[in-house]
Design a protein around this motif. Sequence first.
Motif, PDB file in Angstrom:
ATOM      1  N   LEU A  38      40.474   6.878 -55.969  1.00  0.00           N
ATOM      2  CA  LEU A  38      39.272   6.743 -55.131  1.00  0.00           C
ATOM      3  C   LEU A  38      38.518   5.446 -55.436  1.00  0.00           C
ATOM      4  CD1 LEU A  38      37.853  10.393 -55.119  1.00  0.00           C
ATOM      5  CD2 LEU A  38      38.899   9.146 -53.193  1.00  0.00           C
ATOM      6  N   VAL A  39      38.533   5.021 -56.674  1.00  0.00           N
ATOM      7  CA  VAL A  39      37.914   3.738 -57.011  1.00  0.00           C
ATOM      8  C   VAL A  39      38.742   2.599 -56.424  1.00  0.00           C
ATOM      9  CG1 VAL A  39      37.260   2.153 -58.865  1.00  0.00           C
ATOM     10  CG2 VAL A  39      36.845   4.604 -59.127  1.00  0.00           C
ATOM     11  N   LEU A  40      40.032   2.637 -56.651  1.00  0.00           N
ATOM     12  CA  LEU A  40      40.899   1.550 -56.202  1.00  0.00           C
ATOM     13  C   LEU A  40      40.960   1.435 -54.682  1.00  0.00           C
ATOM     14  CD1 LEU A  40      43.750   1.976 -58.828  1.00  0.00           C
ATOM     15  CD2 LEU A  40      42.051   0.129 -58.729  1.00  0.00           C
ATOM     16  N   SER A  41      40.820   2.555 -53.986  1.00  0.00           N
ATOM     17  CA  SER A  41      40.872   2.518 -52.518  1.00  0.00           C
ATOM     18  C   SER A  41      39.497   2.305 -51.890  1.00  0.00           C
ATOM     19  CB  SER A  41      41.516   3.792 -51.971  1.00  0.00           C
ATOM     20  OG  SER A  41      40.716   4.926 -52.256  1.00  0.00           O
ATOM     21  N   GLY A  42      38.435   2.393 -52.678  1.00  0.00           N
ATOM     22  CA  GLY A  42      37.134   1.996 -52.165  1.00  0.00           C
ATOM     23  C   GLY A  42      35.980   2.949 -52.129  1.00  0.00           C
ATOM     24  N   PRO A  43      36.145   4.252 -51.853  1.00  0.00           N
ATOM     25  CA  PRO A  43      34.949   5.066 -51.652  1.00  0.00           C
ATOM     26  C   PRO A  43      34.159   5.413 -52.914  1.00  0.00           C
ATOM     27  CG  PRO A  43      36.894   6.439 -51.428  1.00  0.00           C
ATOM     28  CD  PRO A  43      37.369   5.005 -51.566  1.00  0.00           C
ATOM     29  N   LYS A  44      34.793   5.401 -54.065  1.00  0.00           N
ATOM     30  CA  LYS A  44      34.122   5.817 -55.307  1.00  0.00           C
ATOM     31  C   LYS A  44      33.524   4.608 -56.013  1.00  0.00           C
ATOM     32  CE  LYS A  44      34.871   8.520 -59.526  1.00  0.00           C
ATOM     33  NZ  LYS A  44      33.681   9.327 -59.306  1.00  0.00           N
ATOM     34  N   ARG A  45      32.202   4.596 -56.113  1.00  0.00           N
ATOM     35  CA  ARG A  45      31.489   3.505 -56.784  1.00  0.00           C
ATOM     36  C   ARG A  45      30.446   4.054 -57.763  1.00  0.00           C
ATOM     37  NH1 ARG A  45      35.375   1.242 -55.907  1.00  0.00           N
ATOM     38  NH2 ARG A  45      35.712  -0.592 -54.635  1.00  0.00           N
ATOM     39  N   ALA A 102      21.698  13.570 -52.706  1.00  0.00           N
ATOM     40  CA  ALA A 102      22.792  13.376 -51.759  1.00  0.00           C
ATOM     41  C   ALA A 102      23.241  11.922 -51.696  1.00  0.00           C
ATOM     42  CB  ALA A 102      22.369  13.868 -50.373  1.00  0.00           C
ATOM     43  N   GLU A 103      22.318  11.002 -51.869  1.00  0.00           N
ATOM     44  CA  GLU A 103      22.666   9.585 -51.810  1.00  0.00           C
ATOM     45  C   GLU A 103      23.625   9.242 -52.955  1.00  0.00           C
ATOM     46  OE1 GLU A 103      22.673   5.444 -52.772  1.00  0.00           O
ATOM     47  OE2 GLU A 103      21.584   6.903 -53.987  1.00  0.00           O
ATOM     48  N   PHE A 104      23.333   9.734 -54.168  1.00  0.00           N
ATOM     49  CA  PHE A 104      24.226   9.466 -55.287  1.00  0.00           C
ATOM     50  C   PHE A 104      25.580  10.145 -55.072  1.00  0.00           C
ATOM     51  CE2 PHE A 104      26.279  10.170 -59.315  1.00  0.00           C
ATOM     52  CZ  PHE A 104      26.257   8.893 -59.847  1.00  0.00           C
ATOM     53  N   ALA A 105      25.557  11.381 -54.606  1.00  0.00           N
ATOM     54  CA  ALA A 105      26.815  12.101 -54.351  1.00  0.00           C
ATOM     55  C   ALA A 105      27.697  11.307 -53.386  1.00  0.00           C
ATOM     56  CB  ALA A 105      26.524  13.490 -53.804  1.00  0.00           C
ATOM     57  N   ALA A 106      27.093  10.717 -52.369  1.00  0.00           N
ATOM     58  CA  ALA A 106      27.862   9.927 -51.403  1.00  0.00           C
ATOM     59  C   ALA A 106      28.466   8.690 -52.066  1.00  0.00           C
ATOM     60  CB  ALA A 106      26.974   9.530 -50.229  1.00  0.00           C
ATOM     61  N   VAL A 107      27.705   8.033 -52.936  1.00  0.00           N
ATOM     62  CA  VAL A 107      28.207   6.843 -53.628  1.00  0.00           C
ATOM     63  C   VAL A 107      29.326   7.215 -54.591  1.00  0.00           C
ATOM     64  CG1 VAL A 107      27.580   4.961 -55.211  1.00  0.00           C
ATOM     65  CG2 VAL A 107      26.023   5.601 -53.368  1.00  0.00           C
ATOM     66  N   GLU A 108      29.247   8.423 -55.151  1.00  0.00           N
ATOM     67  CA  GLU A 108      30.323   8.831 -56.051  1.00  0.00           C
ATOM     68  C   GLU A 108      31.635   8.994 -55.286  1.00  0.00           C
ATOM     69  OE1 GLU A 108      31.228  11.560 -59.916  1.00  0.00           O
ATOM     70  OE2 GLU A 108      29.159  11.239 -59.302  1.00  0.00           O
ATOM     71  N   GLY A 109      31.561   9.262 -53.985  1.00  0.00           N
ATOM     72  CA  GLY A 109      32.720   9.146 -53.119  1.00  0.00           C
ATOM     73  C   GLY A 109      33.809  10.187 -53.261  1.00  0.00           C
ATOM     74  N   GLU A 110      33.486  11.346 -53.758  1.00  0.00           N
ATOM     75  CA  GLU A 110      34.500  12.382 -53.938  1.00  0.00           C
ATOM     76  C   GLU A 110      34.413  13.415 -52.818  1.00  0.00           C
ATOM     77  OE1 GLU A 110      34.186  13.930 -57.930  1.00  0.00           O
ATOM     78  OE2 GLU A 110      33.942  11.909 -58.728  1.00  0.00           O
ATOM     79  N   GLY A 111      35.547  14.050 -52.529  1.00  0.00           N
ATOM     80  CA  GLY A 111      35.575  15.105 -51.510  1.00  0.00           C
ATOM     81  C   GLY A 111      35.061  14.591 -50.177  1.00  0.00           C
ATOM     82  N   ASP A 112      34.139  15.358 -49.574  1.00  0.00           N
ATOM     83  CA  ASP A 112      33.573  14.943 -48.287  1.00  0.00           C
ATOM     84  C   ASP A 112      32.313  14.094 -48.456  1.00  0.00           C
ATOM     85  OD1 ASP A 112      31.622  16.790 -49.012  1.00  0.00           O
ATOM     86  OD2 ASP A 112      32.033  18.173 -47.361  1.00  0.00           O
ATOM     87  N   GLY A 113      31.981  13.760 -49.704  1.00  0.00           N
ATOM     88  CA  GLY A 113      30.820  12.919 -49.974  1.00  0.00           C
ATOM     89  C   GLY A 113      29.486  13.630 -49.927  1.00  0.00           C
ATOM     90  N   SER A 114      29.511  14.935 -49.714  1.00  0.00           N
ATOM     91  CA  SER A 114      28.256  15.687 -49.593  1.00  0.00           C
ATOM     92  C   SER A 114      27.724  16.100 -50.962  1.00  0.00           C
ATOM     93  CB  SER A 114      28.467  16.940 -48.745  1.00  0.00           C
ATOM     94  OG  SER A 114      29.257  17.886 -49.456  1.00  0.00           O
ATOM     95  N   LEU A 115      26.445  16.391 -51.015  1.00  0.00           N
ATOM     96  CA  LEU A 115      25.839  16.890 -52.233  1.00  0.00           C
ATOM     97  C   LEU A 115      26.431  18.250 -52.612  1.00  0.00           C
ATOM     98  CD1 LEU A 115      23.800  16.603 -54.516  1.00  0.00           C
ATOM     99  CD2 LEU A 115      22.062  17.572 -52.984  1.00  0.00           C
ATOM    100  N   ALA A 116      26.693  19.094 -51.626  1.00  0.00           N
ATOM    101  CA  ALA A 116      27.272  20.412 -51.906  1.00  0.00           C
ATOM    102  C   ALA A 116      28.634  20.269 -52.597  1.00  0.00           C
ATOM    103  CB  ALA A 116      27.403  21.230 -50.626  1.00  0.00           C
TER     104      ALA A 116
END
Length: 161
Positions: A49-56, A107-121
């Motif tokens: 996920l880091v190498l492909s982009g969404p996880k920061r 939720a903003e941090f959860a989205a930046v973490e980039g896992e799953g669907d990016g939601s806080l849940a």
Amino acid sequence: MSLIEPRTADLDEFWIIARRGVQTLPPDKPSDIWFFGDSPELAAALAELVLSGPKRATTALLAEMEAEGLPLPKVGGLSLVTDFQGKPLMVLRSTRVDVLPYQEVDAEFAAVEGEGDGSLAYWQDAHERFFRRSCARLGLVWQPDMLVVCERFELLYPLPS
């Protein structure tokens, strides 16, 4: 996030190659060498996920870091991230570090973490399960007010596409 002992020639060679790609990297490899997660599968999935982009971003349980004697990441600090077996994969630079109760992660941090669907849940479910495993290893009882270290980072090497 788990610490890897800086012990292999592979890490030294990787650092030399990374410095050719990112000339602003210092001559000495960082002492902060670790892998994501707590299993080979999780380490590989999160690294991808880091190498492909969404996880920061990434999150660690402060109690686990303290138990393992790990220092808090610092803004501007470098990490050499490996796979579960210690094979070097990437170099990250910390851009922001916050320590707060798990239940206050937004939720903003959860989205930046980039896992799953990016939601806080999703973030809450996945991280609570992970932190419960960590607590069990440490002999602690999981509580949602436990402090977590929320680290944002940028991928320095391999160069993002």
